[in-house]
Design a protein around this motif. Structure first.
Motif, PDB file in Angstrom:
ATOM      1  N   GLU B 185       0.838  -1.214   0.000  1.00 23.38           N
ATOM      2  CA  GLU B 185       0.000   0.000   0.000  1.00 23.38           C
ATOM      3  C   GLU B 185       0.874   1.266   0.000  1.00 23.38           C
ATOM      4  O   GLU B 185       0.547   2.252  -0.659  1.00 23.38           O
ATOM      5  N   ILE B 186       1.998   1.216   0.705  1.00 23.69           N
ATOM      6  CA  ILE B 186       2.941   2.356   0.656  1.00 23.69           C
ATOM      7  C   ILE B 186       3.466   2.508  -0.771  1.00 23.69           C
ATOM      8  O   ILE B 186       3.508   3.620  -1.322  1.00 23.69           O
ATOM      9  N   MET B 187       3.834   1.390  -1.391  1.00 25.94           N
ATOM     10  CA  MET B 187       4.367   1.444  -2.756  1.00 25.94           C
ATOM     11  C   MET B 187       3.311   1.991  -3.727  1.00 25.94           C
ATOM     12  O   MET B 187       3.612   2.781  -4.610  1.00 25.94           O
ATOM     13  N   LEU B 188       2.073   1.552  -3.521  1.00 26.57           N
ATOM     14  CA  LEU B 188       0.994   1.982  -4.409  1.00 26.57           C
ATOM     15  C   LEU B 188       0.779   3.498  -4.291  1.00 26.57           C
ATOM     16  O   LEU B 188       0.624   4.209  -5.284  1.00 26.57           O
ATOM     17  N   THR B 189       0.794   3.991  -3.069  1.00 27.56           N
ATOM     18  CA  THR B 189       0.622   5.425  -2.845  1.00 27.56           C
ATOM     19  C   THR B 189       1.738   6.199  -3.545  1.00 27.56           C
ATOM     20  O   THR B 189       1.494   7.219  -4.188  1.00 27.56           O
ATOM     21  N   LEU B 190       2.964   5.697  -3.426  1.00 28.97           N
ATOM     22  CA  LEU B 190       4.098   6.386  -4.050  1.00 28.97           C
ATOM     23  C   LEU B 190       4.009   6.288  -5.572  1.00 28.97           C
ATOM     24  O   LEU B 190       4.234   7.269  -6.289  1.00 28.97           O
ATOM     25  N   ALA B 191       3.660   5.091  -6.052  1.00 22.99           N
ATOM     26  CA  ALA B 191       3.629   4.878  -7.502  1.00 22.99           C
ATOM     27  C   ALA B 191       2.562   5.752  -8.158  1.00 22.99           C
ATOM     28  O   ALA B 191       2.662   6.101  -9.324  1.00 22.99           O
ATOM     29  N   ARG B 192       1.522   6.091  -7.400  1.00 25.16           N
ATOM     30  CA  ARG B 192       0.462   6.945  -7.939  1.00 25.16           C
ATOM     31  C   ARG B 192       0.620   8.399  -7.507  1.00 25.16           C
ATOM     32  O   ARG B 192      -0.292   9.212  -7.693  1.00 25.16           O
ATOM     33  N   GLY B 193       1.753   8.692  -6.894  1.00 22.36           N
ATOM     34  CA  GLY B 193       1.972  10.037  -6.382  1.00 22.36           C
ATOM     35  C   GLY B 193       2.667  10.944  -7.388  1.00 22.36           C
ATOM     36  O   GLY B 193       2.491  10.805  -8.599  1.00 22.36           O
ATOM     37  N   THR B 194       3.475  11.848  -6.888  1.00 26.76           N
ATOM     38  CA  THR B 194       4.177  12.795  -7.749  1.00 26.76           C
ATOM     39  C   THR B 194       5.292  12.056  -8.498  1.00 26.76           C
ATOM     40  O   THR B 194       5.686  10.957  -8.109  1.00 26.76           O
ATOM     41  N   PRO B 195       5.816  12.667  -9.573  1.00 31.18           N
ATOM     42  CA  PRO B 195       6.940  12.026 -10.283  1.00 31.18           C
ATOM     43  C   PRO B 195       8.099  11.710  -9.339  1.00 31.18           C
ATOM     44  O   PRO B 195       8.751  10.660  -9.471  1.00 31.18           O
ATOM     45  N   GLU B 196       8.341  12.577  -8.376  1.00 29.93           N
ATOM     46  CA  GLU B 196       9.441  12.313  -7.433  1.00 29.93           C
ATOM     47  C   GLU B 196       9.159  11.075  -6.583  1.00 29.93           C
ATOM     48  O   GLU B 196      10.050  10.286  -6.306  1.00 29.93           O
ATOM     49  N   GLN B 197       7.909  10.944  -6.182  1.00 29.55           N
ATOM     50  CA  GLN B 197       7.554   9.773  -5.369  1.00 29.55           C
ATOM     51  C   GLN B 197       7.668   8.494  -6.198  1.00 29.55           C
ATOM     52  O   GLN B 197       8.119   7.464  -5.713  1.00 29.55           O
ATOM     53  N   LYS B 198       7.254   8.581  -7.435  1.00 33.75           N
ATOM     54  CA  LYS B 198       7.332   7.400  -8.298  1.00 33.75           C
ATOM     55  C   LYS B 198       8.796   7.014  -8.503  1.00 33.75           C
ATOM     56  O   LYS B 198       9.148   5.832  -8.489  1.00 33.75           O
ATOM     57  N   ARG B 199       9.630   8.004  -8.676  1.00 35.84           N
ATOM     58  CA  ARG B 199      11.057   7.721  -8.856  1.00 35.84           C
ATOM     59  C   ARG B 199      11.627   7.041  -7.589  1.00 35.84           C
ATOM     60  O   ARG B 199      12.421   6.117  -7.670  1.00 35.84           O
ATOM     61  N   MET B 200      11.164   7.518  -6.455  1.00 34.08           N
ATOM     62  CA  MET B 200      11.590   6.943  -5.177  1.00 34.08           C
ATOM     63  C   MET B 200      11.193   5.460  -5.113  1.00 34.08           C
ATOM     64  O   MET B 200      11.972   4.604  -4.695  1.00 34.08           O
TER      65      MET B 200
END
Lengths: 264, 332
Positions: B185-200
């Motif tokens: 769920e943390i990964m999903l939130t990041l993957a659907r977040g800002t480009p920076e979060q997705k890169r993270m």
């Protein structure tokens, strides 16, 4: 010794403004102490203590969430628990100065915990009868948790105080050094007085002897000396903090500050 | 006392003659073949006991060391909810360490002995925890991949022949699968977040993917313990079987997240109905196990420091208990 709280003076609804400040005091105190205890997890003297400290940290963070959410609602500017926790600077935090003090060794952490637990227990017990229903509900939950916290910290204070020569020396030193920060726990300012007059918060002058009695009982059993009262005092609850809070916030708020607007 | 009792029980029961010992061993294996549990007071071959002590204590150590890389983000968790969930997770890991140490203690070793083996570097723990958690996404990746891999390994252990271990694993697996979902769920939130979060999130997957595959241990051809452990039903599947299962389950999850598995050779094989993946760098695995991973020194150092700095606390607790005991005697 009191200072004037700016938000109360001149506010359209002084009781509401005082309530907001008071709820932030409680919420910030739980948050900052929970944050400090979080630093211990994985590094405690025994696995049982990793779990014990984690339990208390979890309860405190839980209390902070309820209280900050309520504060956001009183304020009415759309700030939720996270906006309040992660996007305020130090002078807008109103936690007790005691809870922001560094962990030090396990003994110092325990003494800090004892002093706060005994205070929170008195406050929450009294708040169960608050005329503010929401605060009374939060207190009803928190009081059960806090009883357990105090059992833990008092138990360890006694074990360490009445343990070895070294442990006694360490906790006595911690107690002496942390004692000056307790003044604001039992010294009422205008906010405390105003809310007490409305039956929202307990009068600190009634709470003080009960807090003192609890602490004295534990110290006696722990063979520790109650330090002398000191003239100088800190007033974190009015937003005037020690140097330690800034670092704690810098660490805690890092992600929200580095990535403004991101959802986590 | 209890553990010494177990030792002597083992020796007494061994008897004098080789025939007697062979009979005991045959009865032991028959019990295992019949899917009956071996309990602490039952006779067991010394090698079975040693294997279990090694495996369970390594598992316990992994839980305890595993508290460190994730604990590294408790103070920096981005929301209060995430902070609470992370504290609860790290606390669960400490709890798992405790049940597992208790399970190992039924085999005749004390927690202190195991702790000393960990601190001296004599005992091993999962190689994965010698990698650093550099960003918040690593907390997600650990939950998703590391706990995911651990579940693959651990679900069959719920049916392990040794009763106390099997029972500990039932509870542990329930909590691990909860952790795995939280990580995803943390990964999903990041993957659907800002480009920076997705890169993270992608960066975390890039760093954790191969070490996660290594968690299943060396390939079957090189695994020293597999065959015997399978006969004893300590282990139910080989390392390679479990690794394949993990890849098959995880690749579609990565696709759902919109993240790329860092393996140019990864592809679906129609014929076998499995994903084929590229070669694992076993040299890296060996280096990390030998103590040369990025964080081996820091992890052990943190445990040693906690142990040493806590010595006065443990001594005080013992001294206080002694005083209380004495006062009790005097009062009586």
């Amino acid at each position: 010794m009191t200072r004037t709280a700016a938000t109360v003076e001149g506010a359209a609804d002084p009781v509401r403004a005082a309530l907001l400040r008071y709820v932030l005091r409680l919420g910030d105190t739980s948050l900052v102490l929970g944050q400090r205890l979080g630093e211990w997890i994985g590094h405690a003297p025994a696995l049982e203590e990793d779990l014990g400290l984690a339990n208390i940290a979890l309860d405190l963070i839980g209390q902070a969430r309820l209280l900050l959410t309520y504060a956001g609602e009183i304020e009415g500017r759309g700030r939720d628990e996270d906006a309040l926790a992660f996007l305020r600077d130090g002078s807008d935090f109103f936690n007790l100065t005691l809870v922001e003090q560094p962990n030090g060794d396990f003994g110092r952490t325990i003494v800090r915990q004892l002093l706060v637990d005994a205070w929170q227990l008195e406050v929450y017990e009294a708040l169960c009868a608050s005329t503010d229903r929401r605060l009374a509900e939060i207190a009803a939950k928190a009081v059960k948790e806090t009883r357990y916290h105090l059992r833990y910290s008092a138990g360890w204070t006694v074990r360490l105080g009445d343990g070895t020569e070294e442990s006694h020396r360490r906790v006595q030193t911690a107690l002496d050094e942390l004692w000056p920060f307790t003044v604001e726990l039992v010294t009422a300012d205008e906010i405390d007085a105003l809310l007490a007059s409305r039956g929202i918060a307990p009068p600190l002058e009634e709470l003080a002897p009960r807090w003192n009695a609890r602490i004295d009982e534990v110290l006696r059993e722990a063979t520790l000396q109650r330090p002398a009262d000191v003239p100088y005092a800190w007033f974190g609850k009015q937003g005037v903090h020690s140097e330690h809070l800034g670092y704690l916030l810098a660490e805690m708020q890092f992600l929200q500050r580095a990535y403004p607007g991101a959802r986590w | 006392m209890y553990t010494q009792g177990l030792d002597s029980l083992g020796k007494d029961c061994l008897g004098d003659s080789a025939a007697e010992s062979a009979a005991l061993e045959a009865r032991f294996q028959a019990k295992i073949d019949a899917e009956e549990k071996i309990e602490p007071k039952d006779w067991m071959p010394e090698a079975y006991r040693r294997t279990l002590i090694r495996q369970i204590s390594q598992h316990a150590h992994s839980e305890v060391i595993g508290m460190l890389p994730e604990g590294n983000w408790i103070t920096r968790a981005p929301t209060l909810r995430r902070k609470a969930v992370l504290i609860a997770k790290v606390q669960d890991e400490g709890g798992h360490g405790m049940y597992l140490y208790s399970a190992a203690e039924t085999l005749g070793i004390s927690r202190d002995q195991m702790m000393q083996q960990l601190l001296s570097g004599a005992a091993k723990y999962s190689s994965i925890f010698n990698y650093p958690t550099l960003t918040w996404a690593d907390v997600g990746a650990i939950g998703w991949l590391v706990d995911g891999a651990a579940i693959m390994n651990q679900i069959p252990l719920c049916r392990c022949s040794y009763g106390p271990y099997a029972r500990a694993m039932v509870r542990i697996c329930r909590e691990e699968s909860f952790h795995q979902r939280q990580g995803f769920e943390i990964m999903l939130t990041l993957a659907r977040g800002t480009p920076e979060q997705k890169r993270m999130a992608q960066d975390a997957l890039d760093r954790w993917w191969w070490p996660a595959l290594m968690m299943f241990g060396p390939p079957d051809a090189q695994s020293k313990h597999t065959a015997q452990s399978m006969r004893w039903k300590i282990k139910r599947f080989t390392n390679d079987e479990l690794r394949q299962k993990f890849v098959d389950v995880t690749v579609p999850q990565a696709e759902y997240l919109g993240l790329k598995i860092p393996d140019p050779e990864l592809r679906w094989d129609e014929e076998t109905q499995h994903y084929r993946f590229g070669p694992i760098d076993w040299g890296e695995f060996e280096r990390v196990l030998a103590g040369h991973g990025p964080c081996n020194r820091e992890r052990l150092e943190a445990r040693r420091r906690a142990w040493e700095e806590g010595a006065w606390v443990r001594e005080a607790a013992i001294a206080h208990a002694g005083k209380r005991g004495q006062r009790g005697v005097q009062a009586a």
